[in-house]
Design a protein around this motif. Structure first.
Motif, PDB file in Angstrom:
ATOM      1  N   PHE A 109       0.753  -1.322  -0.005  1.00 20.55           N
ATOM      2  CA  PHE A 109       0.071   0.038   0.104  1.00 20.55           C
ATOM      3  C   PHE A 109       0.729   1.200   0.134  1.00 20.55           C
ATOM      4  CE2 PHE A 109      -3.204  -3.047   1.853  1.00 20.55           C
ATOM      5  CZ  PHE A 109      -4.038  -2.974   0.933  1.00 20.55           C
ATOM      6  N   ASP A 110       2.225   1.290   0.616  1.00 26.33           N
ATOM      7  CA  ASP A 110       2.869   2.331   0.330  1.00 26.33           C
ATOM      8  C   ASP A 110       3.564   2.596  -0.982  1.00 26.33           C
ATOM      9  OD1 ASP A 110       2.765   2.750   3.256  1.00 26.33           O
ATOM     10  OD2 ASP A 110       4.827   1.393   3.571  1.00 26.33           O
ATOM     11  N   VAL A 111       3.558   1.389  -1.649  1.00 29.95           N
ATOM     12  CA  VAL A 111       3.988   1.632  -3.207  1.00 29.95           C
ATOM     13  C   VAL A 111       2.880   2.349  -3.907  1.00 29.95           C
ATOM     14  CG1 VAL A 111       4.104   0.223  -5.380  1.00 29.95           C
ATOM     15  CG2 VAL A 111       5.272  -0.362  -3.068  1.00 29.95           C
ATOM     16  N   LEU A 112       1.556   2.270  -3.699  1.00 34.78           N
ATOM     17  CA  LEU A 112       0.371   3.047  -4.615  1.00 34.78           C
ATOM     18  C   LEU A 112      -0.240   4.178  -3.762  1.00 34.78           C
ATOM     19  CD1 LEU A 112      -1.880  -0.310  -5.243  1.00 34.78           C
ATOM     20  CD2 LEU A 112       0.090   0.669  -6.483  1.00 34.78           C
ATOM     21  N   GLY A 113       0.495   4.378  -2.508  1.00 41.61           N
ATOM     22  CA  GLY A 113       0.142   5.685  -1.761  1.00 41.61           C
ATOM     23  C   GLY A 113      -1.301   5.733  -1.393  1.00 41.61           C
ATOM     24  N   VAL A 114      -1.948   4.627  -1.071  1.00 43.30           N
ATOM     25  CA  VAL A 114      -3.388   4.432  -0.904  1.00 43.30           C
ATOM     26  C   VAL A 114      -3.587   4.863   0.778  1.00 43.30           C
ATOM     27  CG1 VAL A 114      -3.617   2.107  -0.532  1.00 43.30           C
ATOM     28  CG2 VAL A 114      -5.478   3.496  -1.191  1.00 43.30           C
ATOM     29  N   HIS A 115      -4.744   5.518   0.844  1.00 43.61           N
ATOM     30  CA  HIS A 115      -5.207   5.620   2.418  1.00 43.61           C
ATOM     31  C   HIS A 115      -6.526   5.290   2.860  1.00 43.61           C
ATOM     32  CE1 HIS A 115      -1.455   8.192   2.652  1.00 43.61           C
ATOM     33  NE2 HIS A 115      -1.947   8.826   1.495  1.00 43.61           N
ATOM     34  N   ALA A 116      -6.856   4.846   3.941  1.00 43.23           N
ATOM     35  CA  ALA A 116      -8.113   4.251   4.229  1.00 43.23           C
ATOM     36  C   ALA A 116      -9.197   5.362   4.118  1.00 43.23           C
ATOM     37  CB  ALA A 116      -8.064   3.629   5.721  1.00 43.23           C
ATOM     38  N   ALA A 117     -10.434   4.929   3.706  1.00 42.45           N
ATOM     39  CA  ALA A 117     -11.479   5.742   4.010  1.00 42.45           C
ATOM     40  C   ALA A 117     -12.195   5.718   5.285  1.00 42.45           C
ATOM     41  CB  ALA A 117     -12.678   5.133   2.872  1.00 42.45           C
ATOM     42  N   ALA A 118     -12.034   4.632   5.983  1.00 42.99           N
ATOM     43  CA  ALA A 118     -12.538   4.548   7.362  1.00 42.99           C
ATOM     44  C   ALA A 118     -11.509   3.712   8.144  1.00 42.99           C
ATOM     45  CB  ALA A 118     -13.731   4.155   7.331  1.00 42.99           C
ATOM     46  N   GLY A 119     -11.264   3.781   9.219  1.00 44.67           N
ATOM     47  CA  GLY A 119     -10.579   2.918   9.937  1.00 44.67           C
ATOM     48  C   GLY A 119      -9.043   3.317   9.924  1.00 44.67           C
ATOM     49  N   ARG A 120      -8.294   2.338   9.547  1.00 41.16           N
ATOM     50  CA  ARG A 120      -6.620   2.421   9.348  1.00 41.16           C
ATOM     51  C   ARG A 120      -6.299   1.547   8.175  1.00 41.16           C
ATOM     52  NH1 ARG A 120      -3.490  -0.993  11.704  1.00 41.16           N
ATOM     53  NH2 ARG A 120      -4.338  -2.206  13.485  1.00 41.16           N
ATOM     54  N   MET A 121      -5.109   1.680   7.745  1.00 37.91           N
ATOM     55  CA  MET A 121      -4.482   0.764   7.006  1.00 37.91           C
ATOM     56  C   MET A 121      -3.655  -0.362   7.624  1.00 37.91           C
ATOM     57  SD  MET A 121      -5.362   1.740   3.770  1.00 37.91           S
ATOM     58  CE  MET A 121      -4.188   0.631   2.939  1.00 37.91           C
ATOM     59  N   LEU A 122      -3.628  -1.531   7.105  1.00 32.07           N
ATOM     60  CA  LEU A 122      -2.756  -2.524   7.517  1.00 32.07           C
ATOM     61  C   LEU A 122      -1.210  -1.944   7.993  1.00 32.07           C
ATOM     62  CD1 LEU A 122      -3.415  -5.517   5.136  1.00 32.07           C
ATOM     63  CD2 LEU A 122      -4.235  -4.988   7.174  1.00 32.07           C
ATOM     64  N   GLN A 123      -0.948  -2.313   8.929  1.00 28.30           N
ATOM     65  CA  GLN A 123       0.599  -1.709   9.570  1.00 28.30           C
ATOM     66  C   GLN A 123       1.498  -3.144   9.612  1.00 28.30           C
ATOM     67  OE1 GLN A 123       0.131   0.251  13.144  1.00 28.30           O
ATOM     68  NE2 GLN A 123      -1.167   1.885  12.044  1.00 28.30           N
ATOM     69  N   ARG A 124       2.811  -2.921   9.407  1.00 31.87           N
ATOM     70  CA  ARG A 124       3.563  -3.938   9.666  1.00 31.87           C
ATOM     71  C   ARG A 124       3.354  -4.644  10.679  1.00 31.87           C
ATOM     72  NH1 ARG A 124       8.184  -5.081   6.414  1.00 31.87           N
ATOM     73  NH2 ARG A 124       8.063  -2.914   5.335  1.00 31.87           N
ATOM     74  N   SER A 125       3.142  -3.951  11.803  1.00 35.12           N
ATOM     75  CA  SER A 125       2.985  -4.934  13.142  1.00 35.12           C
ATOM     76  C   SER A 125       1.878  -5.802  13.046  1.00 35.12           C
ATOM     77  CB  SER A 125       2.918  -3.831  14.240  1.00 35.12           C
ATOM     78  OG  SER A 125       1.607  -2.984  14.026  1.00 35.12           O
ATOM     79  N   ASP A 126       0.987  -5.592  12.237  1.00 31.18           N
ATOM     80  CA  ASP A 126      -0.350  -6.564  11.712  1.00 31.18           C
ATOM     81  C   ASP A 126      -0.054  -7.885  11.390  1.00 31.18           C
ATOM     82  OD1 ASP A 126      -2.154  -4.428  13.067  1.00 31.18           O
ATOM     83  OD2 ASP A 126      -2.090  -3.853  11.058  1.00 31.18           O
ATOM     84  N   TRP A 127       1.132  -8.022  10.753  1.00 33.50           N
ATOM     85  CA  TRP A 127       1.502  -9.132  10.060  1.00 33.50           C
ATOM     86  C   TRP A 127       2.174 -10.148  10.973  1.00 33.50           C
ATOM     87  CZ3 TRP A 127       6.022 -10.116   6.116  1.00 33.50           C
ATOM     88  CH2 TRP A 127       5.597 -11.160   5.341  1.00 33.50           C
ATOM     89  N   THR A 128       1.339 -11.467  11.139  1.00 40.15           N
ATOM     90  CA  THR A 128       1.639 -12.543  11.868  1.00 40.15           C
ATOM     91  C   THR A 128       1.529 -13.783  11.054  1.00 40.15           C
ATOM     92  OG1 THR A 128      -0.682 -12.704  12.839  1.00 40.15           O
ATOM     93  CG2 THR A 128       0.902 -11.274  14.069  1.00 40.15           C
ATOM     94  N   PRO A 129       2.474 -13.719  10.209  1.00 36.14           N
ATOM     95  CA  PRO A 129       2.191 -15.076   9.088  1.00 36.14           C
ATOM     96  C   PRO A 129       2.343 -16.352   9.970  1.00 36.14           C
ATOM     97  CG  PRO A 129       4.429 -13.958   8.918  1.00 36.14           C
ATOM     98  CD  PRO A 129       3.682 -13.156  10.036  1.00 36.14           C
ATOM     99  N   ARG A 130       1.723 -17.542   9.365  1.00 35.62           N
ATOM    100  CA  ARG A 130       2.003 -18.852   9.738  1.00 35.62           C
ATOM    101  C   ARG A 130       3.009 -19.507   8.982  1.00 35.62           C
ATOM    102  NH1 ARG A 130      -2.158 -15.589  10.987  1.00 35.62           N
ATOM    103  NH2 ARG A 130      -4.166 -16.053  11.426  1.00 35.62           N
ATOM    104  N   THR A 131       3.412 -20.578   9.562  1.00 36.62           N
ATOM    105  CA  THR A 131       4.558 -21.208   8.781  1.00 36.62           C
ATOM    106  C   THR A 131       3.520 -22.355   7.763  1.00 36.62           C
ATOM    107  OG1 THR A 131       4.515 -23.219  10.373  1.00 36.62           O
ATOM    108  CG2 THR A 131       6.017 -21.462  10.538  1.00 36.62           C
TER     109      THR A 131
END
Length: 928
Positions: A221-243
């Motif tokens: 989303f930083d590549v495209l420069g997009v911002h949320a219309a409501a709430g917030r965008m995904l942040q790096r701290s939200d990423w909890t990938p599974r193995t």
């Protein structure tokens, strides 16, 4: 000088000239009275009140000018130049002032009212040309020229891999480990993110709904420069990938994942409920917490071959760590944003350097021959549509040019008949420049009226072009008439006004006043004007040949394409698409059981004669397939030089439902592909011809390289149980590579298409499938009921669209060229009426008169056709990407195009030639 039934008015005007000095009356009085009489006749005033009003203005101007002339002489000012009356010249000063412009416009409008029929033809001709070109330009701007709706879209480039060791593999996405290397090794790139899409399900208390989720990396989303219309965008701290091990473990219960919903899904499914933020929704069989809402209309624009869904309903981080991907080739699309001050060449150089390092360090990259491929994002999005739309715009520009030439031809005829009026005005002191300005004003008014009417044509034309446009034409939702399109219309009409106004203005004002005024009611021949008109009609014919040849090439190409056998029978077959939630059907056995039950139940639907499942359908750009190696049984297919084939899956009943032709052996059964059984495969005839050129393929063995929907693939030995005719999936214009069909049970992917043959009512059949699914698993919705005939037709939609438009343009050009040639020949006959009368009176045969006129037309047509054929040979390669099995310089098409233009030209000249041969010599001689 007789004024006809208004002779009294001419006498009264002549009497008013007593206001001028004697020498002026003797030198110019008769000319001024003749000019007054000429203008009075030209205005065709019927009512006496109108004549009196015109006479009053003339007498007032005459007296005023006479008094001023006497005053100038009394003060010593030289007044012995021709005196101009506004009743005759319509102007007080030589320079162009605002009052002059106003007078010229009013004079033009009054003239249009007197010749409303002829002017309506001119306005409609321009309206069609300007309107059609405006409509096509609207599509061109919306698709090609309008910037992408992101921050600084010119800084965005696509980054993909090409594996050169695999033929026809196409461009691939960049897997996570490689993407990390590119991020670390490219200081000229500020952000580099990736996205791929998955068709899946959303489940709530309203039931199941089909949605598309976009899996993104943290920087996307930083590549495209997009911002949320409501709430917030995904942040790096939200990423909890599974193995990967957790993802493949059927017992693993994942914690909620973060998700962004599209504004459309939020509005349509959840009523734009603001309380949804922070709550969980079930997507793809797992809980996802809604963090924010995307902006209205947000889309990820991507190249068509990147397999990114045009509509993405939800965004979340990739479930797997980026470090767990397999190097070489992956899914989706990577997009990079350049750093401030960096240029594309610098970024590309850094990317290529990283790619070279990957080949050096990793055996898989060396084996695949990996290279990085970049392109501006917009270039990738529009793809082949660029050439397609520029060709259409060029074609409509040619039509507009022909329309302008036609208007210029008609205005030349009109101007020739006004030469006596111009001679009078020049005699009375009006400068040639002043007359040219007036004629150009008339052209500008005509162009303005044509452009205004053309905008109405454009409003309708844009809707028509968008409605019938091929579905694979990108960015059609951005096509509309805006300020840029209006500016194009204004520029087009201005250029058109100059093009069709200059020649008549120069030609008609190049007259000898003395000879014109003493001519016996005739008009000047204007040799320059004649040659200009002939040159214009030659140009019209040449341009028409270009369009007719282009339309002919596309017609032949479409005929060749439509005759290609797709390898199956689409008539009578329909399909419904469905997908299973990942976390519910992670186990292969659970998917096999689900699809087996679905096939059995669907086969019992009334009217259905065959039912089968495959990961994808022909011409839909969807489905799970892979390019893998194969060889003789026992051979090492992991070698770099191993032969490769396309692998596709098919269930029992699929070939029958699709209408594919089984050449030898059998199709799949319900036990094929299950654990503990020998792997059975079906190959197409191309594969059989390659691997068993002189033997029987059925019963033979192959070493195959199987992919896997979840987890690693495998290499094994397979037994060939059947041979089918090749089925074209990607395009009718491109033959499929040799194909190995494997049992659907082998991979049983989550996304699949159920094909039904024979249902009399497809909608009722789809309803039955929905009922069956509700009984098997309500979380798996049916969507996208499709008729296979529609998919096949859509595969040729771009060629059909171009062909139909080119045919319409060519017919328009033919009509305009025919009208233009008719006008030239008819004008020539009128100009030579006395000569023709003399010839007939001296004994010339009437058929020879007609032949003489036809020969003149044939000479013009021959020159135009020859120039057009030469032009078609030069410009033909532009159509190369739109043609199939037809050369741009196809001799048959060019010959037929020349013949059509020649026939139309001769037909257009036949009527005036016939009229010339039937002239009464007495009347013809007296007409001069």
């Amino acid at each position: 000088m007789s004024g006809g039934r208004h002779a009294w008015a001419v006498w009264a005007y002549r009497a008013s000239l007593i206001a001028f000095p004697v020498d002026v009356r003797r030198a110019h009085g008769e000319e001024m009275a003749s000019a007054f009489a000429h203008l009075l006749r030209a205005r065709e005033i019927q009512r006496p009140v109108g004549v009196i009003r015109f006479l009053a203005r003339g007498i007032a101007d005459s007296v005023a000018e006479g008094v001023r002339e006497r005053a100038r002489r009394a003060t010593g000012t030289d007044g012995r130049r021709p005196v101009r009356s506004r009743a005759v010249t319509g102007n007080d000063e030589e320079g162009m002032m605002w009052s002059d412009l106003k007078d010229d416009v009013l004079f033009t409008l009054r003239g249009f009212g007197r010749s409303s029929g002829a002017n309506l033809v001119l306005i409609l001709t321009l309206a069609l040309g300007i309107g059609a070109s405006t409509a096509v330009f609207s599509v061109l701007q919306g698709v090609l020229l309008r910037p992408l709706p992101y921050e600084e879209p010119g800084e965005l480039i696509t980054v993909r891999h090409e594996v050169t060791a695999i033929p026809n593999a196409g461009l691939q996405g960049i897997p996570g480990p490689d993407l990390l290397d590119y991020i670390d090794g490219t200081p000229s790139i500020e952000h580099l993110g990736s996205v791929f899409t998955l068709e899946t399900n959303l489940n709530d208390d309203r039931g199941a709904a089909r949605v598309t989720i976009g899996w993104v990396t943290p920087d996307f989303f930083d590549v495209l420069g997009v911002h949320a219309a409501a709430g917030r965008m995904l942040q790096r701290s939200d990423w909890t990938p599974r193995t990967r091990a957790q993802m493949e473990d059927p017992t693993f219960a994942p914690p909620p994942m973060p998700v962004m919903l599209s504004h459309e899904l939020w509005s349509d499914r959840f009523g734009a409920d603001p309380d949804l933020l922070g709550r969980s929704v079930t997507i793809n069989g797992t809980q996802m917490t809604v963090l924010g809402i995307m902006p209205v209309g947000f889309k990820v624009f991507a190249p068509a071959d990147a397999s990114i869904s045009p509509r993405i309903d939800a965004f979340s981080y990739m479930p797997l760590p980026m470090t767990e991907g397999q190097r070489g080739a992956g899914q989706g699309l990577a997009i990079a944003r350049l750093s401030d001050g960096a240029d594309v060449e610098q970024a590309v150089s850094e990317l290529e350097q990283v790619a070279a390092t990957l080949v050096e360090r990793h055996e898989r990259h060396a084996r695949l021959g990996t290279r990085v491929v970049t392109a501006p994002l917009l270039d990738g999005v529009v793809g082949q549509a660029r050439t397609f739309l520029w060709v259409l715009f060029g074609a409509i520009a040619v039509v507009l040019l022909i329309a302008v030439l036609n208007v210029a031809n008609l205005l030349l005829v009109r101007a020739r008949h006004r030469q006596q009026e111009f001679a009078v005005r020049i005699t009375l002191g009006v400068g040639r420049g002043r007359l040219i300005r007036q004629l150009l004003t008339e052209s500008a008014v005509l162009a303005s009226l044509g452009a205004t009417a053309g905008l109405a044509v454009a409003w309708v034309g844009v809707d028509v072009l968008v409605s019938f446009a091929p579905a694979d034409l990108p960015r059609l939702d951005t096509v509309h008439i805006d300020s840029g399109v209006l500016l194009f219309t204004a520029l087009t009409s201005s250029v058109a006004a100059l093009m069709f106004g200059v020649a008549p203005a120069l030609s008609s004002t190049s007259v000898d006043p003395a000879s014109m005024l003493h001519a016996r009611g005739g008009v000047g021949s204007g040799r320059f004007g004649v040659r200009v008109r002939q040159g214009m009609i030659v140009g019209e014919i040449a341009l028409s040949v270009l369009l007719v040849a282009g339309a002919g090439l596309l017609l032949r190409s479409f005929g060749e394409l439509a005759s290609v056998e797709p390898g199956y029978e689409p008539s009578g077959a329909v399909a419904v698409e469905l997908a299973l939630p990942f976390f519910t059907y992670r186990g292969l056995e659970s998917r096999q059981a689900f699809f087996q039950e679905l096939i059995e139940e669907a086969s019992s639907i009334p009217g259905v004669t065959a039912a089968g499942i495959a990961p994808g359908l022909p011409f839909t750009a969807r489905g799970y397939a892979w390019n893998g190696a194969y060889g003789d049984a026992g051979s090492d297919v992991t070698r770099d030089d191993a032969a490769r084939a396309q692998y596709r899956g098919a269930s029992p009943g699929f070939f029958e439902a699709l209408g594919a032709t089984l050449v030898d052996g059998r199709a799949f059964t319900s036990t094929d592909g299950l654990a503990g059984t020998e792997l059975a495969v079906v190959i197409d005839t191309r594969m059989a011809e390659i691997h068993w050129p002189e033997g029987v393929a059925v019963g033979g063995s192959l070493a195959v390289q199987l992919g896997a929907y979840i987890g690693p693939g495998r290499v094994t030995t397979a037994r060939v149980v059947g041979v089918v005719e090749p089925v074209r999936y990607a395009s009718l214009a491109e033959a499929e590579p040799p194909t190995i069909w494997v049992p659907f049970n082998e991979t049983a992917p989550l996304e699949a298409a159920l094909v039904l043959r024979g249902p009399g009512d497809p909608v009722a059949a789809a309803a039955e499938v929905r009922r069956i699914l509700r009984e098997i698993d309500p979380s798996a919705p049916v969507y996208a009921l499709r008729r296979l005939e529609d998919d096949l037709r859509a595969s040729t939609s771009r060629t059909r669209y171009a062909m139909l438009l080119m045919v319409v343009f060519a017919l328009s050009a033919l009509t305009l060229a025919a009208v233009g040639l008719y006008g030239v020949v008819a004008s020539s006959v009128q100009r030579r009426t006395r000569e023709i009368g003399v010839r007939i009176a001296l004994g010339a045969l009437r058929r020879n008169i007609g032949s003489m006129v036809l020969k003149e037309a044939a000479r013009l047509a021959a020159v135009g056709v020859a120039a057009g054929v030469l032009g078609a040979l030069i410009t033909g390669p532009v159509l190369g990407t739109l043609l199939y099995q037809v050369a741009p310089s196809d001799p048959l098409t060019l010959t037929l195009s020349a013949a059509v233009l020649g026939a139309v030209a001769l037909f257009a000249a036949w009527l005036p030639a016939t009229r010339a041969s039937r002239l009464d010599p007495v009347h013809a001689i007296r007409s001069e």
